[in-house]
Design an enzyme around this catalytic site. Structure first.
Site, PDB file in Angstrom:
ATOM      1  N   THR A  28       0.808  -1.220   0.000  1.00  0.00           N
ATOM      2  CA  THR A  28       0.000   0.000   0.000  1.00  0.00           C
ATOM      3  C   THR A  28       0.839   1.266   0.000  1.00  0.00           C
ATOM      4  O   THR A  28       0.332   2.347  -0.309  1.00  0.00           O
ATOM      5  CB  THR A  28      -0.928   0.033   1.229  1.00  0.00           C
ATOM      6  OG1 THR A  28      -0.125   0.043   2.431  1.00  0.00           O
ATOM      7  CG2 THR A  28      -1.852  -1.170   1.249  1.00  0.00           C
ATOM      8  N   CYS A  32       2.357   3.040   9.499  1.00  0.00           N
ATOM      9  CA  CYS A  32       1.346   3.160  10.557  1.00  0.00           C
ATOM     10  C   CYS A  32       1.988   3.036  11.933  1.00  0.00           C
ATOM     11  O   CYS A  32       3.147   2.635  12.077  1.00  0.00           O
ATOM     12  CB  CYS A  32       0.285   2.056  10.422  1.00  0.00           C
ATOM     13  SG  CYS A  32      -0.555   1.977   8.835  1.00  0.00           S
ATOM     14  N   CYS A  36      -2.719   0.701  14.794  1.00  0.00           N
ATOM     15  CA  CYS A  36      -3.591   1.090  13.683  1.00  0.00           C
ATOM     16  C   CYS A  36      -4.773   0.125  13.580  1.00  0.00           C
ATOM     17  O   CYS A  36      -4.587  -1.106  13.580  1.00  0.00           O
ATOM     18  CB  CYS A  36      -2.815   1.098  12.374  1.00  0.00           C
ATOM     19  SG  CYS A  36      -3.804   1.616  10.950  1.00  0.00           S
ATOM     20  N   ARG A  61       4.231   6.833   2.928  1.00  0.00           N
ATOM     21  CA  ARG A  61       3.477   8.008   3.371  1.00  0.00           C
ATOM     22  C   ARG A  61       2.652   7.654   4.611  1.00  0.00           C
ATOM     23  O   ARG A  61       2.357   6.479   4.872  1.00  0.00           O
ATOM     24  CB  ARG A  61       2.559   8.514   2.261  1.00  0.00           C
ATOM     25  CG  ARG A  61       1.466   7.552   1.848  1.00  0.00           C
ATOM     26  CD  ARG A  61       0.642   8.116   0.695  1.00  0.00           C
ATOM     27  NE  ARG A  61      -0.492   7.271   0.356  1.00  0.00           N
ATOM     28  CZ  ARG A  61      -0.432   6.219  -0.456  1.00  0.00           C
ATOM     29  NH1 ARG A  61       0.726   5.884  -1.004  1.00  0.00           N
ATOM     30  NH2 ARG A  61      -1.507   5.497  -0.706  1.00  0.00           N
ATOM     31  N   CYS A  63      -0.245   7.003   7.231  1.00  0.00           N
ATOM     32  CA  CYS A  63      -1.606   6.481   7.197  1.00  0.00           C
ATOM     33  C   CYS A  63      -2.587   7.575   7.618  1.00  0.00           C
ATOM     34  O   CYS A  63      -2.380   8.244   8.638  1.00  0.00           O
ATOM     35  CB  CYS A  63      -1.723   5.283   8.127  1.00  0.00           C
ATOM     36  SG  CYS A  63      -3.385   4.609   8.309  1.00  0.00           S
ATOM     37  N   CYS A  66      -4.653   6.196  11.162  1.00  0.00           N
ATOM     38  CA  CYS A  66      -4.098   6.155  12.520  1.00  0.00           C
ATOM     39  C   CYS A  66      -3.180   7.323  12.832  1.00  0.00           C
ATOM     40  O   CYS A  66      -2.737   7.477  13.966  1.00  0.00           O
ATOM     41  CB  CYS A  66      -3.357   4.845  12.754  1.00  0.00           C
ATOM     42  SG  CYS A  66      -1.799   4.674  11.825  1.00  0.00           S
ATOM     43  N   ASP A 458      25.748   4.394  51.641  1.00  0.00           N
ATOM     44  CA  ASP A 458      26.375   3.333  50.866  1.00  0.00           C
ATOM     45  C   ASP A 458      26.188   1.991  51.560  1.00  0.00           C
ATOM     46  O   ASP A 458      26.447   1.843  52.754  1.00  0.00           O
ATOM     47  CB  ASP A 458      27.872   3.607  50.690  1.00  0.00           C
ATOM     48  CG  ASP A 458      28.101   4.810  49.806  1.00  0.00           C
ATOM     49  OD1 ASP A 458      29.168   5.425  49.936  1.00  0.00           O
ATOM     50  OD2 ASP A 458      27.210   5.128  49.005  1.00  0.00           O
TER      51      ASP A 458
END
Length: 541
Positions: A28, A32, A36, A61, A63, A66, A458
Site C-alpha cells: 500500500t 502506521c 492502527c 506516506r 496512514c 491512525c 552506601d
C-alpha cells in the site's frame, strides 16, 4: 525487540508500542503506528522502522487513519543519556530549525558527520530527515486547526521555501496543503486568521491534543502544579477534576501563554480530522486538551515539546509499572496510582532558580515582579515572564541565585533539552548554595531524567532498594512522596545555605513571613534515609 515480536504487537494492535516503532506495508505504500485499526497486513509485506522519518525516507506516506506522526514520543529518548538520546531531545526542541545541523553538532560536542552516522545507524534517518518529519507534523497541525494563510504557515512550521513545503506535504501525506485543510473543514477560517483572533491583533490560539500512552494520573500532576504555581507566571482555574493549568512561556522568537485542561480525553471514538489522535484505545491512552497563544507561530513546536515535558507525556507507564510494581514496597503504591508521572519543567532555567531560591511560590513571585518582563497585556492573573538568568545577576538578588544565574548566563551550566545530564549535575553541585541534593532534584525535573534519586547511605538497605528500581527511580520517588502525604516544599531539597530575600521585598517589609522558606528540608544523609522524602516517611521505616 526483534521483528517477530514487533509483528505480534501489530497483530494485537498493542498501543503500548505506539511511538516506540513504526511499521510500513509495501503493498500500500503507507506506514502506521502499531495500534492502527486497519486490517493487519501479511507479515511478508511488513517492514519495521525506528522512526517516522525513516519510514518517510524509504518512500512510505503516513496512514490517514491512525495518524502515525501524532503518537507520543518514545520514552527511550528521555531515559537515554548518550549522543542519540540527547540529539533527539534537541531536535524535538527545534534546534535544527534555529541553528541547523552545525548548531546541533556543536551542542552535542561531536562533528556533524558523527551525529549523522549515529542517528542513521539507530533510527534509519539523519538529523535533517528527523527535523523534516517534525516540520511536516507541525504544518499538518496548523493546516487542520487554524486558518493561518498557507504562506505564513509554511514558514511558521520551519520550512525554508513554499516549494519545499508543498513537496514535503505531498510526499508524506499524499495530499496537497489545500486538500489537508479542506478535509479538516478549516478553509472557512482563512479570512478570520487563527482562531479568528488575528484580525483583532490578538495572539493566535492553536488548539491541539497532547497525546499520551497508557493510564494518566491527571489529578495528581495538576495537584503538584497547583501547589507550586508562581503567581504572575502560573495559575490554575476551576475545581478539582475540571481544572485548567495556565502559564506564560519565554520562547526563541517571542512569548506565549499555554493552557492545558485536567480532564483527559480517551479514544472512545475516532477524533475529528485535524486533531492529534490519542496514543491508544480506551484506558490504554488518551490526550490532554491544550491551547497555545503565541506571539510568533515559529515557536509552536518548541512550545508543544515544553508542555509535553512538563506533563511527562512521553513516559511509558507500562514499563514503569512492570519494574516498580514487582517490588513489595512499591507494588501497592503503583496499583493505587496507575499512570503516576514525574513532572518536568516548561523552562529548565526557571525551575533551577526556583529550587535554589527555595520557599513557597510567593517568594519566587517577588523575583518575578522585580525582574520579570511584563506581558504586553495581562491575561487573567498572568502578568509576567519569569526573569531570564541574565536579569538575575545584579545586586539585590540572593547570593545563591545570583551565582546560579551567572553560570547559566555564561554557559558554565547548561540546562537545555539535550544537555549532558551528568555534566550539568556536577556543575550545579559545585555552585555555592546549591549542593548535591538540589542538583539532583534539578536534574530530575529540569532535565527530565526518569532515573534520579537523592543521596543514600552506601551499602544500606535503602540504597539497595533504589538500585532495584532502575531505570525509573524518579517515579519511585513520586510514589513514595504521595504515600507520605508530602506537603509542598517537603519534597524539594533546600539549598546548602538559605537564599536571602530579594532586595525589593526587604525594602517593602523586612519582616514579611511569606518570604521565609517553610517546611523545607535540610540536606542531610542519614543511614537508610533519603533526604528527598519528608521526615514522616523516614521515621516510619
Amino acid at each position: 525487540m526483534d521483528d517477530e515480536t514487533r509483528y505480534e504487537a501489530v497483530t494485537s494492535r498493542d498501543a503500548r508500542f505506539d511511538g516506540e516503532f513504526f511499521f510500513a506495508v509495501v503493498t500500500t505504500g503507507i506506514y502506521c503506528r502499531p495500534s492502527c485499526p486497519a486490517v493487519t497486513p501479511k507479515r511478508v509485506n511488513v517492514r519495521f522502522y525506528a522512526s517516522a522519518a525513516a519510514a518517510q525516507g524509504a518512500g512510505f506516506r503516513a496512514c490517514r487513519r491512525c495518524r502515525p506522526d501524532a503518537v507520543p514520543g518514545s520514552a527511550e529518548w528521555n531515559a537515554r543519556a548518550d549522543l542519540v538520546g540527547r540529539a533527539m531531545r534537541f531536535i524535538g526542541d527545534g534546534v535544527i530549525d534555529r541553528e541547523g545541523v552545525a548548531g546541533l553538532a556543536r551542542r552535542l560536542g561531536y562533528s556533524a558527520r558523527q551525529v549523522q552516522r549515529q542517528l542513521t545507524a539507530e533510527l534509519g534517518a539523519g538529523p535533517v530527515a528527523l527535523a523534516r518529519a517534525r516540520r511536516a507534523h507541525t504544518a499538518r497541525l496548523l493546516l487542520q486547526t487554524t486558518g493561518l494563510p498557507v504562506t505564513d504557515l509554511a514558514f511558521a512550521s520551519g520550512f525554508a521555501s513554499i516549494r519545499q513545503f508543498n513537496d514535503t506535504m505531498r510526499e508524506i501525506y499524499a495530499s496537497t496543503p489545500s486538500e489537508l485543510r479542506a478535509a479538516a473543514g478549516t478553509r472557512d477560517k482563512a479570512a478570520a486568521g487563527p482562531s479568528g483572533a488575528a484580525r483583532h491583533g490578538a495572539p493566535a490560539g492553536v488548539p491541539l491534543r497532547l497525546a499520551y500512552r497508557g493510564p494518566y494520573a491527571a489529578a495528581e500532576i495538576f495537584d503538584f502544579l497547583q501547589e507550586r504555581a508562581v503567581p504572575g507566571v502560573e495559575e490554575i482555574r476551576g475545581a478539582r477534576g475540571a481544572r485548567t493549568y495556565r502559564r506564560t512561556l519565554r520562547l526563541a522568537h517571542g512569548s506565549g501563554v499555554a493552557e492545558v485542561d485536567e480532564h483527559a480525553g480517551a479514544r472512545s471514538r475516532r477524533p475529528r480530522a485535524g486533531l492529534v489522535c490519542p496514543a491508544a484505545r480506551g484506558a490504554d491512552g488518551g490526550w490532554l486538551e491544550c491551547r497555545l497563544h503565541l506571539t510568533d507561530l515559529r515557536d509552536l513546536s518548541t512550545a508543544v515539546q515544553r508542555m509535553r515535558r512538563l506533563f511527562d507525556l512521553d513516559a511509558d507507564p507500562f514499563a514503569v509499572a512492570e519494574r516498580l510494581g514487582a517490588d513489595p514496597r512499591l507494588g501497592p503504591l503503583v496499583a493505587a496510582r496507575a499512570g503516576l508521572r514525574s513532572p518536568g519543567a516548561a523552562d529548565p532555567e526557571e525551575l533551577a532558580v526556583r529550587v535554589v531560591l527555595g520557599g513557597p511560590p510567593e517568594r519566587a513571585a517577588e523575583l518575578v515582579r522585580a525582574y520579570g518582563k511584563p506581558l504586553d497585556a495581562a491575561d487573567g492573573t498572568l502578568t509576567h515572564l519569569f526573569p531570564e538568568p541574565a536579569a538575575l545577576t545584579g545586586d539585590g538578588v540572593p547570593d545563591a541565585v545570583r551565582a546560579l544565574c551567572a553560570a547559566l548566563a555564561d554557559g558554565a551550566v547548561l540546562l537545555d533539552a539535550g544537555a549532558d545530564r551528568d555534566a550539568a549535575e556536577r556543575a550545579l553541585s559545585t555552585l555555592p548554595g546549591v549542593g548535591q541534593a538540589a542538583a539532583a532534584y534539578i536534574r530530575m525535573r529540569a532535565l527530565g531524567d526518569p532515573d534520579v534519586v537523592g543521596p543514600v547511605a552506601d551499602g544500606g538497605r535503602e540504597a539497595a532498594s533504589w538500585d532495584a528500581w532502575r531505570p525509573w527511580r524518579s517515579y519511585a520517588f513520586h510514589h513514595l512522596r504521595h504515600a507520605a502525604g508530602a506537603r509542598p516544599h517537603e519534597d524539594q531539597p533546600a539549598a546548602t545555605t538559605p537564599a536571602q530575600e530579594p532586595a525589593a521585598s526587604r525594602q517593602a517589609d523586612s519582616s514579611a513571613s511569606t518570604l521565609v522558606p517553610t517546611d523545607r528540608m535540610t540536606v542531610r544523609v542519614a543511614a537508610h534515609a533519603s533526604p528527598w522524602l519528608p521526615s514522616r516517611v523516614r521515621s516510619s521505616r
